[in-house]
Structure formats: structure tokens, C-alpha cells
Design an enzyme around this catalytic site. Structure first.
Site, mmCIF file in Angstrom:
data_model
loop_
_atom_site.group_PDB
_atom_site.id
_atom_site.type_symbol
_atom_site.label_atom_id
_atom_site.label_comp_id
_atom_site.label_asym_id
_atom_site.label_seq_id
_atom_site.Cartn_x
_atom_site.Cartn_y
_atom_site.Cartn_z
ATOM 1 N N ARG A 75 0.838 -1.200 0.000
ATOM 2 C CA ARG A 75 0.000 0.000 0.000
ATOM 3 C C ARG A 75 0.877 1.255 0.000
ATOM 4 O O ARG A 75 1.818 1.364 0.782
ATOM 5 C CB ARG A 75 -0.917 -0.001 1.214
ATOM 6 C CG ARG A 75 -1.896 1.177 1.274
ATOM 7 C CD ARG A 75 -2.785 1.064 2.510
ATOM 8 N NE ARG A 75 -3.591 -0.131 2.469
ATOM 9 C CZ ARG A 75 -4.058 -0.756 3.560
ATOM 10 N NH1 ARG A 75 -3.754 -0.302 4.771
ATOM 11 N NH2 ARG A 75 -4.800 -1.835 3.436
ATOM 12 N N ARG A 144 -1.911 6.403 10.196
ATOM 13 C CA ARG A 144 -1.875 5.963 8.807
ATOM 14 C C ARG A 144 -2.136 7.129 7.855
ATOM 15 O O ARG A 144 -1.962 8.281 8.221
ATOM 16 C CB ARG A 144 -2.875 4.825 8.618
ATOM 17 C CG ARG A 144 -2.548 3.599 9.485
ATOM 18 C CD ARG A 144 -3.389 2.409 9.121
ATOM 19 N NE ARG A 144 -3.067 1.215 9.904
ATOM 20 C CZ ARG A 144 -3.589 0.014 9.666
ATOM 21 N NH1 ARG A 144 -4.466 -0.148 8.681
ATOM 22 N NH2 ARG A 144 -3.247 -1.025 10.397
ATOM 23 N N LYS A 215 -3.943 0.561 15.281
ATOM 24 C CA LYS A 215 -3.901 1.535 14.186
ATOM 25 C C LYS A 215 -4.602 2.831 14.577
ATOM 26 O O LYS A 215 -5.462 2.862 15.451
ATOM 27 C CB LYS A 215 -4.542 0.945 12.932
ATOM 28 C CG LYS A 215 -5.994 0.519 13.095
ATOM 29 C CD LYS A 215 -6.457 -0.226 11.852
ATOM 30 C CE LYS A 215 -7.850 -0.812 12.046
ATOM 31 N NZ LYS A 215 -8.280 -1.598 10.879
ATOM 32 N N LYS A 217 -6.168 6.615 12.792
ATOM 33 C CA LYS A 217 -6.561 7.243 11.532
ATOM 34 C C LYS A 217 -7.028 8.677 11.765
ATOM 35 O O LYS A 217 -7.729 8.947 12.737
ATOM 36 C CB LYS A 217 -7.666 6.426 10.863
ATOM 37 C CG LYS A 217 -7.237 4.992 10.544
ATOM 38 C CD LYS A 217 -8.375 4.166 9.973
ATOM 39 C CE LYS A 217 -7.905 2.749 9.644
ATOM 40 N NZ LYS A 217 -9.016 1.916 9.104
ATOM 41 N N CYS A 436 -15.216 -3.270 0.010
ATOM 42 C CA CYS A 436 -13.830 -3.573 0.361
ATOM 43 C C CYS A 436 -13.281 -4.591 -0.633
ATOM 44 O O CYS A 436 -14.001 -5.092 -1.503
ATOM 45 C CB CYS A 436 -13.757 -4.118 1.788
ATOM 46 S SG CYS A 436 -14.512 -5.750 1.980
ATOM 47 N N CYS A 442 -7.940 -10.828 0.678
ATOM 48 C CA CYS A 442 -7.936 -10.479 2.097
ATOM 49 C C CYS A 442 -8.068 -11.715 2.973
ATOM 50 O O CYS A 442 -9.011 -12.497 2.825
ATOM 51 C CB CYS A 442 -9.066 -9.489 2.402
ATOM 52 S SG CYS A 442 -9.133 -9.020 4.156
ATOM 53 N N CYS A 481 -16.281 -8.863 5.652
ATOM 54 C CA CYS A 481 -16.186 -9.274 7.050
ATOM 55 C C CYS A 481 -16.584 -8.100 7.932
ATOM 56 O O CYS A 481 -16.763 -6.986 7.446
ATOM 57 C CB CYS A 481 -14.779 -9.773 7.391
ATOM 58 S SG CYS A 481 -13.594 -8.440 7.730
ATOM 59 N N CYS A 485 -14.014 -2.175 6.502
ATOM 60 C CA CYS A 485 -13.107 -1.286 5.775
ATOM 61 C C CYS A 485 -13.835 -0.354 4.806
ATOM 62 O O CYS A 485 -13.301 0.699 4.460
ATOM 63 C CB CYS A 485 -12.058 -2.107 5.031
ATOM 64 S SG CYS A 485 -10.866 -2.905 6.134
#
Length: 570
Positions: A75, A144, A215, A217, A436, A442, A481, A485
């Protein structure tokens, strides 16, 4: 601080990693097609995940054992989604040379490639850095990619928002030299041993040796344009504008979409408003927020390690007090300014400087070339002929910027020549949909998402046209899932993969992203999603109030009434 004896295994990996180096160098030097499990955790900080092709998992080798086909997802961090034509062209070359020949525009204004072999990973990351971009902190337990409105408007408000985006990216970036040593330094220099050492405050003055618990954001938005979904972020800056100038930002904290259905302690959440800051305070307050999460976030259980859980447990007033303590100054209360609009910037618009931009809708953000649709070829042609800026949106689409007014007919001609629909030709429901990546790449996906969205939208288009609702704008977001995302939990309609080919349907979120949806039905087979929602669409048409959106309608009447109407209509 958490008792070290109870820390999660990942905390130990980070602690012993020598600032994210681990033994990645050794793994890169061996012939294996995969990385050590500990290094797989560290590689996320470097912007890459190890994955395997889920479609090939059923294949057997000569001994009858299942064989996994390993590769890397890589990414690129793109602050505010802003690229040059040269950078986009270089990414298209890279995905063809070293990946699976497709490029993905993500839901956070970044680019990612799948199918990069371990043996090609260093070259891929080197090439990204040669574009004057980076993969560092595109993933991992750090701040991120910083999101910001991608519209290239050249007023003082948007210019200042873009400047804050870049400043936050730089200030909160990991400082470890390990990234450079692993991926960038010349192997012919003779320097084969990575250098460790250094005190935490010297190497990582903000993060320390174990970085964040999870994480993190950040997003920057305007009240009239929440195109980046500010309340889905750990930290948000909502611009407060007076007489055409930003006087400060309403700061929100604690947003996050991920959840684990088997763990009742987990949940998606929208961020809460915390305080108002001046432009001069923004960077320092952001650092303070990060440090409070660093020191008080849960390091024992990664399922509840995001900032939203700390705020849920301690309260936003407690959190604000800690931020003020770390910042060293009291903060003002938020102004009344609040999100009230959302512009996806699709179509042809003036920039305010004599130039124009065009928003091209890209379904699910997937750039590929097939017999009938040639996304990559079209983008190559546009970039080579016009040399525009390329801005990625949080809805996985692209803005071509800095165009002359006379360029529109030729731009549209190129798009059509490559078998692509103009944005003006895309249905409203498809334009406001998002998915996503999910299967086959994934590792967390339990159901399809990107690969089934086009079929689902085709079904919706037919039914909405029958009801005369084809012009109504509402968000449809599907994920493979519950990690969310594609941000399904604050959408008008959220479809969350629960198990193979079955989904939880959420209703009642909002296009502007300020309200959570509620579960309407669980474990709905994919082939029954449309038939389950058609009665909802019908009830919406018959019982909506003037100016009411689908999400507002579902939230107002509630699931019990929706279910009752649906039973009557079946």
C-alpha cells in the site's frame, strides 16, 4: 500503564523489533516464499501485508496437502489522495511489472497492489519511493494515511486543509531508520548489518519503542462536505470557517468501524466531539491525542485496543483532560459548526483558478483492463495527453485536476473509447456504492464483496427504476467481514459479510456519515439481499416525509415498523 506480564504477543514483537527491523532482513535473504510470523506483524508498519490466494486454497500438491500461494499486498500512502500524473503512471507500470496487473484505489485515498512476490517486494517499495511517495505507515500501529477533501479548489480554506494534511503526515510519521535500511539503501554499499540502538525518545520521540496499541486514523473535513467520513476516524478536524477563512477546527476523537461479532466487547463507533483548536494548536493537539492513546490504550487485548474503547471506558471529558495535560494548555469547547453535507465531487467543476476538474466514478476503486473495460489504458491516455493532477476520493474514485475548460469533450471521448461509462451515465445507486477488497486476497474475508457489488447494483437499479426512486441518493456499502473497511456501519444500507455468502443487513445510517445504522436482518443469503430490501424501498416510497432520505426514513420508523410493512408487501 498495562502490566507487562499481560501484554498481547504483538506488543512483545514490537518491543523486541529494534524499531521495526526484526529479522526482516534475514527473511528477505532466504528462498522461502513467505515471512516469519513475527515479521509479518512488523511488515505492516512498512506498508505491506502477507496474503495468499483464497481461490487456490483447495488445490492439492502431490502429497494431497493443501497448497497456499503466498504474495504481498503493498500500500502506498497518499496524503489527501493527491498524486501527479507521473506518480499514477508509475503505479500502473508497477502493478503490471511486479503485481497482479490491477491497482486498487482504497477507501482511505491510498493505492494498493496485490500479488507482489516476496522476492520482488524490495524492488516494489524502492520504486514507490523513487516516485517521491512511501509505504511507511500505510499500515501498522501508527498514524496511517491522513485523509482530506480531495477537491482541488484553490480557495484559502482548501489550501489550508491540504497544508494541515501534509503537516500531520510529516509530524506523526515514524522516525525509525529501519525502513530506509531495509528497503532503500544500496545493497552494494557493503552495509549488510542493520544498526539498532538509540533511546526511545531519540529514535521515536512520539511513539516510543512499542508504537501505538493499534492503528490510528486521521481525517480533515468541512461541515458542508464530509466526503472523507470524518467521524469514522480516530481523530478528526472539522474546519470552522468565518468569512472565507479557517479560524480553527472542531476536534473529534474515537471513531472506528471494526468489530468482532464473536466478541460482545467490540463495536463500531462514530467519533465524539472533544474541543475547538486554533490552526496554530492543531499539530500539538494531534500529538497529544496520539500520546494519550499511546500511554493509556489497551495493550493486553488487540480487539479492544483502538482509541474508541479508551474513550468508551473513560469518557470524552476524561480524555480531553488528559489531552490538555499532555498539550500543556486548556482547550476551548467546540463551536456549533457540525457536518451537514457531503459532496462526492463527481462530474465537471471549476477549481476557482480558471482551471477545471473532472470526477470519474470508479466502481469499487479497481483499475484493470479487460476486453470491454480498460481502466488503466484510459487513465494512461488521460495522464499522457493532459498531465493532470490525480486526486483519489474516499469513495474510491478519481478526480483529474488542473484541466483547461476546452478539454472536456476530448476527456469524455477518451473515457468512452476505452469502454468506460462517464460519471454522468452511472446510476445514482451505483455511484454511491462502495466495497472492500474481500476475497480472494484479504485473509479476513468470510464472504464476497468487491466481486459481487456490480451484480448487486444491477439488481438494485432495476428495482429502484420500477419504483421511480432511481434519482434518490443513498449509500450502499458492502464488506466481506465485520472489520468494516468500506465503512458500512454508518451507511444508509450496510451489508456485512457474516459467513460464506451470507450477510448482516444494517439500515438507518446517513449519507453524510453522522449516524450509525442498526441491524435489520442477520445471515441473509446474497441471492436474497435484493428481495429483502425491495419492500423497504417500497415502504420508503409510500411513507417517506418530504425531503426525507432513505437512511433518515429507516431511522425514524424503526425496524419493527419496517418489518411489518415488509411482511404486508411480500
Amino acid at each position: 500503564m498495562a502490566d507487562e506480564k499481560k501484554l498481547s504477543p504483538v506488543e512483545g514483537i514490537k518491543s523486541e523489533s529494534r524499531f521495526l527491523r526484526g529479522t526482516i532482513q534475514d527473511d528477505l535473504a532466504n528462498d522461502s516464499d513467505q515471512f516469519d510470523k513475527s515479521n509479518m506483524q512488523l511488515l505492516k508498519f512498512h506498508g505491506t501485508y502477507q496474503q495468499d490466494d483464497r481461490d487456490s486454497r483447495n488445490k492439492k500438491n502431490a502429497e494431497g496437502k493443501s497448497v497456499k500461494s503466498y504474495s504481498m499486498m503493498t500500500r502506498t500512502r497518499v496524503p489527501g489522495g493527491r498524486l501527479t500524473s507521473e506518480q499514477m503512471l508509475a503505479h500502473l507500470d508497477l502493478c503490471e511489472d511486479l503485481a497482479n496487473a490491477t491497482l486498487k484505489c482504497t477507501t482511505r485515498q491510498a493505492l494498493q497492489m496485490h500479488g507482489v512476490l516476496k522476492s520482488d517486494l524490495r524492488e516494489a517499495i524502492q520504486r514507490i519511493n523513487k516516485m517521491h511517495l512511501s509505504t511507511l505507515a500505510a499500515c501498522g500501529d501508527v498514524n496511517r494515511n491522513v485523509m482530506c477533501c480531495p477537491a482541488p479548489l484553490n480557495d484559502s480554506v482548501h489550501v489550508e486543509m491540504r497544508a494541515l494534511t501534509d503537516a500531520l503526515k510529516d509530524h506523526l510519521a515514524p522516525r525509525t531508520p529501519g525502513y530506509y535500511e531495509l528497503w532503500i539503501q544500496d545493497e552494494e554499499s557493503g552495509e549488510k548489518t542493520l544498526v539498532g540502538g538509540g533511546e526511545p525518545e531519540e529514535v521515536e520521540p512520539i511513539y516510543g519503542p512499542t508504537y501505538l496499541p493499534r492503528k490510528f486514523k486521521i481525517g480533515i473535513a468541512l461541515p458542508e462536505d464530509n466526503c472523507i467520513d470524518i467521524y469514522a476516524n480516530d481523530l478528526g478536524f472539522l474546519a470552522v470557517v468565518r468569512e472565507g477563512k479557517i479560524i480553527g477546527y472542531n476536534v473529534s476523537v474515537g471513531g472506528g468501524m471494526g468489530t468482532t461479532p464473536s466478541a460482545a466487547k467490540t463495536f463500531p463507533a462514530l467519533a465524539k466531539r472533544m474541543a475547538f483548536v486554533t490552526p496554530e494548536q492543531a499539530i500539538g493537539v494531534a500529538e497529544a491525542v496520539v500520546k494519550v492513546q499511546r500511554d493509556f490504550g489497551n495493550r493486553e487485548d488487540r480487539k479492544i485496543a483502538r482509541l474508541k474503547y479508551l474513550i468508551a471506558n473513560e469518557g470524552v471529558e476524561w480524555f480531553r483532560g488528559k489531552v490538555e495535560e499532555y498539550y500543556g494548555e486548556k482547550l476551548q469547547d467546540c463551536t456549533a459548526d457540525e457536518v451537514h453535507g457531503f459532496d462526492d465531487h463527481m462530474g465537471w467543476f471549476p477549481q476557482g483558478d480558471g482551471k477545471f476538474f473532472y470526477g470519474l466514478n470508479v466502481e469499487s476503486g479497481r483499475l484493470f483492463d479487460s476486453e470491454d473495460r480498460r481502466w488503466k489504458a484510459a487513465i494512461r491516455a488521460i495522464c499522457k495527453e493532459f498531465n493532470p493532477g490525480v486526486h483519489l476520493t474516499a469513495h474510491q474514485s478519481i478526480l483529474f485536476t488542473n484541466l483547461e475548460e476546452a478539454a472536456l469533450p476530448r476527456l469524455q471521448e477518451i473515457i468512452k473509447q476505452h469502454g468506460l461509462p462517464l460519471t454522468e451515465e452511472v446510476s445514482t445507486v451505483r455511484r454511491w456504492s462502495m466495497s472492500c477488497v474481500a476475497l480472494p486476497t484479504c485473509g479476513l474475508a468470510v464472504a464476497e464483496s468487491e466481486r459481487v457489488l456490480p451484480e448487486l447494483m444491477s439488481q438494485f437499479e432495476v428495482e429502484l427504476a420500477k419504483l421511480g426512486l432511481e434519482s434518490d441518493a443513498f449509500t450502499v456499502r458492502i464488506t466481506g467481514c465485520p472489520n468494516g473497511c468500506a465503512r458500512p456501519y454508518n451507511a444508509d444500507i450496510g451489508l456485512v459479510g457474516k459467513t460464506k455468502a451470507k450477510y448482516t443487513i444494517f439500515l438507518g445510517g446517513q449519507l453524510i456519515g453522522t449516524r450509525m445504522a442498526k441491524i435489520y436482518k442477520d445471515l441473509v443469503p446474497f441471492e436474497e439481499i435484493t428481495s429483502t430490501l425491495v419492500p423497504i424501498f417500497t415502504a420508503f416510497k409510500e411513507h417517506r416525509q418530504s425531503g426525507e432520505t432513505l437512511g433518515d426514513f429507516c431511522d425514524r420508523v424503526g425496524n419493527e415498523q419496517l418489518a411489518s410493512w415488509s411482511e404486508q408487501l411480500v
